[in-house]
Design a protein around this motif. Structure first.
Motif, short mmCIF file in Angstrom:
data_model
loop_
_atom_site.label_atom_id
_atom_site.label_comp_id
_atom_site.label_asym_id
_atom_site.label_seq_id
_atom_site.Cartn_x
_atom_site.Cartn_y
_atom_site.Cartn_z
N GLN A 12 0.83 -1.21 0.00
CA GLN A 12 0.00 0.00 0.00
C GLN A 12 0.86 1.26 0.00
O GLN A 12 0.59 2.21 -0.75
CB GLN A 12 -0.92 0.00 1.22
CG GLN A 12 -1.73 1.28 1.35
CD GLN A 12 -2.67 1.24 2.52
OE1 GLN A 12 -3.73 0.65 2.43
NE2 GLN A 12 -2.26 1.84 3.64
N ASP A 21 -2.93 1.46 -9.85
CA ASP A 21 -4.23 1.19 -9.22
C ASP A 21 -5.29 0.71 -10.21
O ASP A 21 -5.88 -0.36 -10.00
CB ASP A 21 -4.74 2.42 -8.46
CG ASP A 21 -3.98 2.67 -7.16
OD1 ASP A 21 -3.06 1.89 -6.82
OD2 ASP A 21 -4.32 3.66 -6.48
N TYR A 82 -8.28 -5.77 5.25
CA TYR A 82 -8.59 -4.34 5.36
C TYR A 82 -9.45 -4.06 6.60
O TYR A 82 -9.50 -2.93 7.06
CB TYR A 82 -9.27 -3.82 4.09
CG TYR A 82 -10.61 -4.45 3.79
CD1 TYR A 82 -11.78 -3.92 4.33
CD2 TYR A 82 -10.70 -5.58 3.00
CE1 TYR A 82 -13.00 -4.51 4.08
CE2 TYR A 82 -11.91 -6.16 2.73
CZ TYR A 82 -13.06 -5.63 3.28
OH TYR A 82 -14.27 -6.23 3.03
N GLU A 86 -5.01 -2.15 10.83
CA GLU A 86 -5.21 -0.71 10.96
C GLU A 86 -4.41 0.03 9.88
O GLU A 86 -3.23 -0.21 9.68
CB GLU A 86 -4.76 -0.24 12.35
CG GLU A 86 -5.12 1.19 12.62
CD GLU A 86 -4.78 1.62 14.04
OE1 GLU A 86 -4.51 2.82 14.22
OE2 GLU A 86 -4.78 0.77 14.95
N GLY A 87 -5.10 0.89 9.16
CA GLY A 87 -4.46 1.71 8.14
C GLY A 87 -4.48 1.11 6.73
O GLY A 87 -4.15 1.79 5.77
N GLU A 89 -6.12 0.14 3.40
CA GLU A 89 -7.30 0.60 2.67
C GLU A 89 -7.62 -0.35 1.52
O GLU A 89 -6.74 -0.72 0.75
CB GLU A 89 -7.07 1.99 2.10
CG GLU A 89 -6.88 3.05 3.16
CD GLU A 89 -6.54 4.40 2.57
OE1 GLU A 89 -6.91 4.66 1.40
OE2 GLU A 89 -5.89 5.19 3.27
N ILE A 91 -9.09 -0.93 -2.05
CA ILE A 91 -9.32 -0.07 -3.22
C ILE A 91 -10.07 -0.82 -4.33
O ILE A 91 -9.82 -0.65 -5.51
CB ILE A 91 -8.02 0.56 -3.76
CG1 ILE A 91 -7.00 -0.51 -4.18
CG2 ILE A 91 -7.41 1.51 -2.74
CD1 ILE A 91 -5.84 0.05 -5.01
N GLY A 145 -5.76 -4.91 -1.37
CA GLY A 145 -6.01 -5.03 0.07
C GLY A 145 -7.12 -6.00 0.44
O GLY A 145 -7.61 -5.98 1.56
#
Length: 184
Positions: A12, A21, A82, A86-87, A89, A91, A145
């Protein structure tokens, strides 16, 4: 496992870019509900010379999907990364089922490998392309993720194993008579 968290956060924070992406989201989309691989099987089944390959690929997909989505996912019921990390993301669209094993990876390798096992030596390049697409789909699930690395590894192993099992079980009944006629 800590290494899996670290790996996903590394992807990430260090690999995700505006350029990659949409590419990875596209490959992830190819694996959604196995539609791409179902389409490949259907095309192979429709065309008479490749029908035996399509049957073996479709049976491989069915066997691996039953084990993955029908047995392992509900029994293991692993939380998606995800949600747990923690943290991290997500997508891509939110998956509806649990994380282990990766259904995208499972379906991709079940069909790509089944087709590859059935091809004659001069057509193995087609199998290489399918396996590269399968690998990109599997990697995309980490990139977006949606899965832990062990989810993807298990999906690859399950899909590949299912394809070997089905190929060995059906090859003499389905492939052998056709290969001599059509030289696939």
């Amino acid at each position: 496992m800590a290494w899996e968290e670290a790996f996903l956060l590394f992807l990430q924070n260090n690999v995700r870019t505006d350029f990659f992406d949409p590419i990875m989201q596209f490959f992830s989309f190819l694996g959604d509900f196995g539609w791409f691989w179902i389409l490949i099987c259907a095309i192979l089944i429709i065309y008479k010379p490749t029908r035996p390959i399509g049957i073996i690929a479709a049976v491989s997909l069915l066997v691996s999907a039953c084990i993955c989505n029908g047995i392992l996912k509900p029994v293991i019921n692993r939380t998606r990364p995800y949600v747990a990390i923690e943290g991290l993301e997500l997508i891509t669209k939110i998956p509806y089922d649990s994380s282990f094993p990766s259904g995208h990876s499972n379906a991709s390798f079940a069909v790509a490998c089944a087709v590859t096992w059935c091809l004659s030596k001069n057509k193995k390049w087609i199998g290489v392309i399918l396996i590269v697409v399968a690998a990109l789909i599997a990697f995309s699930r980490l990139y977006v993720g949606a899965h832990y690395p062990t989810d993807v590894i298990a999906g690859v192993v399950l899909g590949t194993s299912s394809s070997i099992f089905v190929f060995l079980l059906l090859r003499k009944k389905i492939i052998k008579p056709v290969v001599t006629t059509y030289s696939l």
